[in-house]
Design an enzyme around this catalytic site. Sequence first.
Site, PDB file in Angstrom:
ATOM      1  CE  LYS A 288      -1.812  -1.803   3.686  1.00  0.00           C
ATOM      2  NZ  LYS A 288      -1.866  -3.243   3.960  1.00  0.00           N
ATOM      3  CG  ASP A 322      -6.955  -1.619   9.106  1.00  0.00           C
ATOM      4  OD1 ASP A 322      -5.910  -2.277   8.912  1.00  0.00           O
ATOM      5  OD2 ASP A 322      -7.142  -0.939  10.122  1.00  0.00           O
TER       6      ASP A 322
END
Length: 375
Positions: A288, A322
Amino acid sequence: MMKSMAVPSSKQHWPFSSSSTLDCSLRKTPFQLQSYINPSSSQSKSPFPSLSLNASKATSPQTQLAASPLVVVGSANADIYVEIDRLPKEGETVSAKHGQTLAGGKGANQAACGGKLSYPTYFVGQVGEDAHGKLISEALVDGGVCLDHLSTVSAAPTGHAVVMLQSDGQNSIIIVGGANMSCWPETLSDEHLKIVRNAGIVLLQREIPDLVNIQVAKAARDAGVPVILDAGGMDAPIPVELLNVVDILSPNESELARLTGMPTESFEQISQAVEKCHEMGVKEVLVKLGGKGSALFVKGEEPIRQPIISAAKVIDTTGAGDTYTAAFAVALVEGKSKKECLRFAAAAASLCVQVKGAIPSMPDRQSVIDLLQSC
């Protein structure tokens, strides 16, 4: 002492009965779900709910397909938000413009994301016998998550975190582990491991003991269930024993740098750091990259890059990683291609940062689909 937490079924988006059977009339889900069926389990013996292929035609058991669920094993925190203009300097006190407590924790966040994306989701974790534990359980139930495997412990408080949210949406977080890091049994129960073995995919993070993650990942590997490990959490090396039973490792840039001891400022440096992860035993690494998007590295293949899907306004980045990881897992277990998984996750994360709070910011599936169709 550990006991199951009772959750009022009237609040659940997925109406579970005592036998954990899921109502298949998904009237709020106007799309078709493609399920990942764990080949090692039998549909006829599956302890998990059935999910309708087409809600408008779900009139008999013949129109239903057993959906192996997303199982999230991890942390649950009460996030104590304080909104500040800037971080305090050493020895300095600053005033917060606003403060509130919301449900969070990487495990709970990812479970809530799965539930809000209308995929059958189970959460395995621990909270204390306190108001924060109740706050978290209610938020997860409202998100459509099954809490049959959420336990309360009397010897430790619910984990919590102090989230210092700055005006530009960036945050700094301090975590107190509480029940997330204490009171776990040395050997997980057969009940917990059974749900792992029958999952479609398992999500782990590093806000619970490595011992727990290792047991879960080994059980999943033995049953042929894919495991994604989010590298966020403990600032400590990941045990090789855990890396060897993980299918996809998902760090952000700073976590990748910390894990490998290598710089990650450029994409070339990131690629080199990922190569070290491959040498450590991980075949797939999902990185990410914040404002630079994300990339999936599969050993022996060219990386797949995904740019961000721009948000109209960034309010709070808490929970964005998340959301991304969980949305990727949901798309993967539904049989989407890797490129489609990356794009679906990017859209979910884009929606997440436009709302304050972690669990409150998790998007529903239709919102993700609408965003993908508009860009």
